[in-house]
Design a protein around this motif. Structure first.
Motif, PDB file in Angstrom:
ATOM      1  N   ARG A  19       0.813  -1.213   0.000  1.00 33.75           N
ATOM      2  CA  ARG A  19       0.000   0.000   0.000  1.00 33.75           C
ATOM      3  C   ARG A  19       0.847   1.263   0.000  1.00 33.75           C
ATOM      4  N   THR A  20       2.124   1.157   0.266  1.00 35.01           N
ATOM      5  CA  THR A  20       3.001   2.330   0.219  1.00 35.01           C
ATOM      6  C   THR A  20       3.549   2.575  -1.181  1.00 35.01           C
ATOM      7  N   TRP A  21       3.288   1.695  -2.118  1.00 39.36           N
ATOM      8  CA  TRP A  21       3.799   1.880  -3.482  1.00 39.36           C
ATOM      9  C   TRP A  21       3.030   3.001  -4.172  1.00 39.36           C
ATOM     10  N   ILE A  22       3.745   3.949  -4.724  1.00 37.83           N
ATOM     11  CA  ILE A  22       3.145   5.073  -5.433  1.00 37.83           C
ATOM     12  C   ILE A  22       2.949   4.765  -6.919  1.00 37.83           C
ATOM     13  N   GLU A  23       3.531   3.657  -7.387  1.00 37.89           N
ATOM     14  CA  GLU A  23       3.499   3.331  -8.814  1.00 37.89           C
ATOM     15  C   GLU A  23       2.094   3.220  -9.399  1.00 37.89           C
ATOM     16  N   PRO A  24       1.112   2.598  -8.700  1.00 33.47           N
ATOM     17  CA  PRO A  24      -0.239   2.564  -9.285  1.00 33.47           C
ATOM     18  C   PRO A  24      -0.830   3.939  -9.520  1.00 33.47           C
ATOM     19  N   VAL A  25      -0.554   4.891  -8.632  1.00 38.35           N
ATOM     20  CA  VAL A  25      -1.047   6.254  -8.827  1.00 38.35           C
ATOM     21  C   VAL A  25      -0.373   6.893 -10.032  1.00 38.35           C
ATOM     22  N   VAL A  26       0.947   6.734 -10.131  1.00 37.43           N
ATOM     23  CA  VAL A  26       1.691   7.321 -11.247  1.00 37.43           C
ATOM     24  C   VAL A  26       1.210   6.750 -12.577  1.00 37.43           C
ATOM     25  N   ALA A  27       1.035   5.431 -12.641  1.00 38.65           N
ATOM     26  CA  ALA A  27       0.634   4.797 -13.893  1.00 38.65           C
ATOM     27  C   ALA A  27      -0.757   5.239 -14.327  1.00 38.65           C
ATOM     28  N   SER A  28      -1.726   5.191 -13.409  1.00 36.58           N
ATOM     29  CA  SER A  28      -3.100   5.549 -13.790  1.00 36.58           C
ATOM     30  C   SER A  28      -3.220   7.034 -14.113  1.00 36.58           C
ATOM     31  N   ALA A  29      -2.531   7.894 -13.350  1.00 32.74           N
ATOM     32  CA  ALA A  29      -2.588   9.333 -13.626  1.00 32.74           C
ATOM     33  C   ALA A  29      -1.937   9.662 -14.968  1.00 32.74           C
ATOM     34  N   TYR A 223      -7.475   5.851  -5.245  1.00 31.40           N
ATOM     35  CA  TYR A 223      -6.383   5.019  -4.724  1.00 31.40           C
ATOM     36  C   TYR A 223      -5.511   5.830  -3.762  1.00 31.40           C
ATOM     37  N   SER A 224      -5.206   7.072  -4.135  1.00 33.46           N
ATOM     38  CA  SER A 224      -4.357   7.887  -3.268  1.00 33.46           C
ATOM     39  C   SER A 224      -5.074   8.251  -1.960  1.00 33.46           C
ATOM     40  N   LEU A 225      -6.402   8.374  -2.000  1.00 38.64           N
ATOM     41  CA  LEU A 225      -7.149   8.741  -0.796  1.00 38.64           C
ATOM     42  C   LEU A 225      -7.329   7.572   0.164  1.00 38.64           C
ATOM     43  N   PHE A 226      -7.702   6.392  -0.356  1.00 37.07           N
ATOM     44  CA  PHE A 226      -8.157   5.291   0.498  1.00 37.07           C
ATOM     45  C   PHE A 226      -7.208   4.098   0.571  1.00 37.07           C
ATOM     46  N   VAL A 227      -6.279   3.985  -0.347  1.00 37.83           N
ATOM     47  CA  VAL A 227      -5.382   2.830  -0.349  1.00 37.83           C
ATOM     48  C   VAL A 227      -3.951   3.222  -0.016  1.00 37.83           C
ATOM     49  N   LEU A 228      -3.470   4.269  -0.638  1.00 35.91           N
ATOM     50  CA  LEU A 228      -2.066   4.656  -0.479  1.00 35.91           C
ATOM     51  C   LEU A 228      -1.761   5.046   0.961  1.00 35.91           C
ATOM     52  N   LYS A 229      -0.633   4.552   1.462  1.00 39.10           N
ATOM     53  CA  LYS A 229      -0.171   4.889   2.799  1.00 39.10           C
ATOM     54  C   LYS A 229       1.199   5.539   2.704  1.00 39.10           C
ATOM     55  N   VAL A 230       1.459   6.465   3.606  1.00 42.33           N
ATOM     56  CA  VAL A 230       2.769   7.109   3.651  1.00 42.33           C
ATOM     57  C   VAL A 230       3.766   6.157   4.289  1.00 42.33           C
ATOM     58  N   PRO A 231       4.841   5.809   3.595  1.00 40.96           N
ATOM     59  CA  PRO A 231       5.805   4.859   4.159  1.00 40.96           C
ATOM     60  C   PRO A 231       6.627   5.501   5.264  1.00 40.96           C
ATOM     61  N   GLU A 232       7.105   4.660   6.166  1.00 39.19           N
ATOM     62  CA  GLU A 232       8.019   5.141   7.193  1.00 39.19           C
ATOM     63  C   GLU A 232       9.389   5.332   6.577  1.00 39.19           C
ATOM     64  N   SER A 233      10.052   6.380   7.020  1.00 37.78           N
ATOM     65  CA  SER A 233      11.351   6.697   6.450  1.00 37.78           C
ATOM     66  C   SER A 233      12.355   5.604   6.784  1.00 37.78           C
ATOM     67  N   MET A 234      13.044   5.132   5.740  1.00 35.92           N
ATOM     68  CA  MET A 234      14.071   4.110   5.920  1.00 35.92           C
ATOM     69  C   MET A 234      15.468   4.704   5.932  1.00 35.92           C
ATOM     70  N   ALA A 235      15.546   6.016   5.688  1.00 36.01           N
ATOM     71  CA  ALA A 235      16.849   6.661   5.640  1.00 36.01           C
ATOM     72  C   ALA A 235      17.356   6.941   7.052  1.00 36.01           C
ATOM     73  N   LYS A 236      18.636   6.684   7.263  1.00 36.87           N
ATOM     74  CA  LYS A 236      19.238   6.986   8.535  1.00 36.87           C
ATOM     75  C   LYS A 236      19.578   8.472   8.595  1.00 36.87           C
ATOM     76  N   PRO A 237      19.376   9.081   9.748  1.00 36.89           N
ATOM     77  CA  PRO A 237      19.684  10.513   9.840  1.00 36.89           C
ATOM     78  C   PRO A 237      21.160  10.769   9.611  1.00 36.89           C
ATOM     79  N   SER A 238      21.443  11.771   8.850  1.00 36.59           N
ATOM     80  CA  SER A 238      22.824  12.114   8.524  1.00 36.59           C
ATOM     81  C   SER A 238      22.961  13.614   8.420  1.00 36.59           C
ATOM     82  N   LYS A 239      24.072  14.126   8.890  1.00 38.07           N
ATOM     83  CA  LYS A 239      24.314  15.557   8.811  1.00 38.07           C
ATOM     84  C   LYS A 239      24.852  15.971   7.451  1.00 38.07           C
ATOM     85  N   LYS A 240      25.363  15.019   6.701  1.00 33.95           N
ATOM     86  CA  LYS A 240      25.979  15.357   5.431  1.00 33.95           C
ATOM     87  C   LYS A 240      25.021  15.208   4.274  1.00 33.95           C
ATOM     88  N   LEU A 241      24.067  14.317   4.421  1.00 37.00           N
ATOM     89  CA  LEU A 241      23.179  14.026   3.297  1.00 37.00           C
ATOM     90  C   LEU A 241      21.767  14.462   3.613  1.00 37.00           C
TER      91      LEU A 241
END
Length: 476
Positions: A19-29, A223-241
């Motif tokens: 449900r966090t995949w944005i690809e179905p929204v991009v494809a249909s739009a 789909y964006s209203l009722f199915v799509l979920k915001v994913p949790e950030s997988m990036a580690k905090p960094s001061k450089k990036l």
């Protein structure tokens, strides 16, 4: 125990990660957008053709060429106003939607923009269904822009795509989203001409096409209203990036393909270079100039091309218009493959020049097209036309701090947006003045601008080579 052995990755995958995949929204739009673009052109052509035949039937007969020229001017004038509305109205709302998305919820910019997309598609459907005047479409375009338009939508898409991926895998995720965009646009354009002819009769022509566009846009919004979920950030905090490598208004970027991580590893414990703390303004200015000149060439060609294929010597029908638009989406694939290969052997500036030469050569060939097969040869020559703008962002990202990405890229995107609005108006007027003398004038001008854009990029490349040689001599 056995379950843990056979599915060792189970703990790493959330239950509803799909449900966090944005690809179905991009494809249909994008399918809805490609159907809408083709339908808009064909509906406007049909409307102005009917007006012209009615006006001349009550007076005196005119030659076919005169009627065709009158229709071309009417379509061109329509697109001048339409592109102004589409280009300027998002400036009123895109930044605010991006701020709300960052502060409250990531889906605000996506859902609001998709609502605007849907309203504009419904406007075209009602114009076909109720035989409204084409001027109604200006209002539909304004609603689309006030809801954020493409800038707010694409920045939201890139943000969600970045949140759900680690920094090491983020480039692959974003490139795949770009590929989905291109493939969906290709499929929609291929089908557009056939769908336009599904209903016989002038009043119903295009009804199936516009209805399909509304259906795809509705699916994307729901789909964006009722199915799509915001994913949790997988990036580690960094001061450089930076946590995100996209900004409001940018459309896809390949800059993360560049081996920045390798460069940082190779520097070891050395302090950052002075160029990273204080970016060379002359290099950034040259990259800005190259981007704007190249964008002038591309926008002008893209705006004039639909008018060019409708008149002699090509005089395409609905199916051929759809195929021609589909050919434009293939550059998403070829440019992606080109970056994957070229980035291993060439500098960013070299890849930018390759893309500019590719587009400039194709535009020059397009100026002398007389047959349909010649058009596709010219389009095939533009196979790397998507590389320059995205790689210019890559080159800029290496010259500035991560905390300055947003400021620099927003300035670049606003410059390109305003340039595009002016270019659309100027090119349409040039086309109207020259279509009787030399119909390929605009394409020749775009080719010239594309090659001129190589000059500032070449200066940047020369400075980079000179700087690296000076560094080698210092080490010796």
């Amino acid at each position: 125990m056995g379950l843990e052995i056979t599915c060792p990755w189970r703990c790493q995958l959330p239950r509803f990660q799909v449900r966090t995949w944005i690809e179905p929204v991009v494809a249909s739009a994008q399918v809805a957008g490609s159907l809408y673009d083709a339908g808009l052109l064909l509906v406007v052509k049909s409307s102005f053709g009917a007006r012209g035949s009615f006006n001349h039937s009550s007076t005196s007969p005119s030659p076919r060429g005169a009627l065709e020229d009158q229709q071309q001017r009417a379509i061109s004038n329509f697109y001048i106003i339409y592109n102004l509305v589409v280009g300027l109205t998002p400036l009123l709302s895109a930044y605010g939607l991006g701020w709300l998305s960052d502060r409250y919820h990531r889906k605000i910019s996506i859902c609001t923009s998709l609502l605007g997309f849907l309203l504009s598609r419904i406007g075209l459907l009602l114009k076909v269904l109720l035989d409204w005047p084409v001027e109604v479409l200006y209002g539909a375009a304004a609603l689309n822009g006030l809801c954020g338009g493409l800038s707010a939508y694409w920045s939201g898409v890139m943000a969600l795509g970045s949140l759900g991926s680690s920094e090491g895998r983020r480039s692959v995720r974003l490139i795949l989203i770009d590929l989905i965009l291109g493939l969906a646009g290709f499929c929609g354009s291929m089908a557009s001409g056939h769908l336009f002819n599904q209903t016989a009769g002038h009043s119903g022509q295009g009804l199936v096409l516009t209805a399909c566009s509304v259906g795809c846009a509705t699916f994307a919004l729901l789909y964006s209203l009722f199915v799509l979920k915001v994913p949790e950030s997988m990036a580690k905090p960094s001061k450089k990036l930076p946590s995100l490598d996209t900004v409001s208004g940018t459309v896809g970027t390949y800059r993360t393909l560049d081996p920045d991580q390798l460069d940082k590893k190779n520097t070891g414990g050395h302090p950052p270079s002075p160029g990273k703390t204080r970016p060379p303004k002359n290099i950034l200015s040259l990259l800005f100039v190259g981007a704007i000149l190249y964008d002038l060439a591309v926008v002008g060609t893209v705006d004039v091309m639909p008018l060019f294929v409708l008149r002699e010597p090509l005089s395409w029908n609905q199916e051929q218009v759809g195929y021609g638009m589909a050919s434009g989406y293939t550059i998403f694939i070829t440019s992606f493959l080109g970056v994957l290969v070229f980035s291993r052997y060439f500098r960013d500036t070299t890849m930018i020049i390759i893309g500019m030469v590719s587009f400039g050569t194709g535009a020059l060939l397009l100026a002398f097209v007389k047959e349909t097969y010649m058009y596709y040869i010219a389009r095939a020559t533009m196979l790397f036309a998507l590389i320059p703008i995205t790689t210019i962002r890559s080159a800029m990202s290496k010259l500035i701090k991560g905390s300055s990405y947003g400021k620099v890229f927003v300035i670049l995107q606003l410059s390109l947006a305003l340039t595009g609005v002016v270019t659309s108006t100027v090119y349409n007027k040039i086309y109207q003045l020259t279509m009787d003398k030399f119909v390929g004038t605009c394409f020749a001008l775009s080719s010239f601008l594309s090659f001129v854009a190589i000059i500032p990029i070449g200066i940047v490349a020369y400075k980079q080579v000179s700087g690296s040689q000076c560094g080698d001599r210092t080490e010796k």
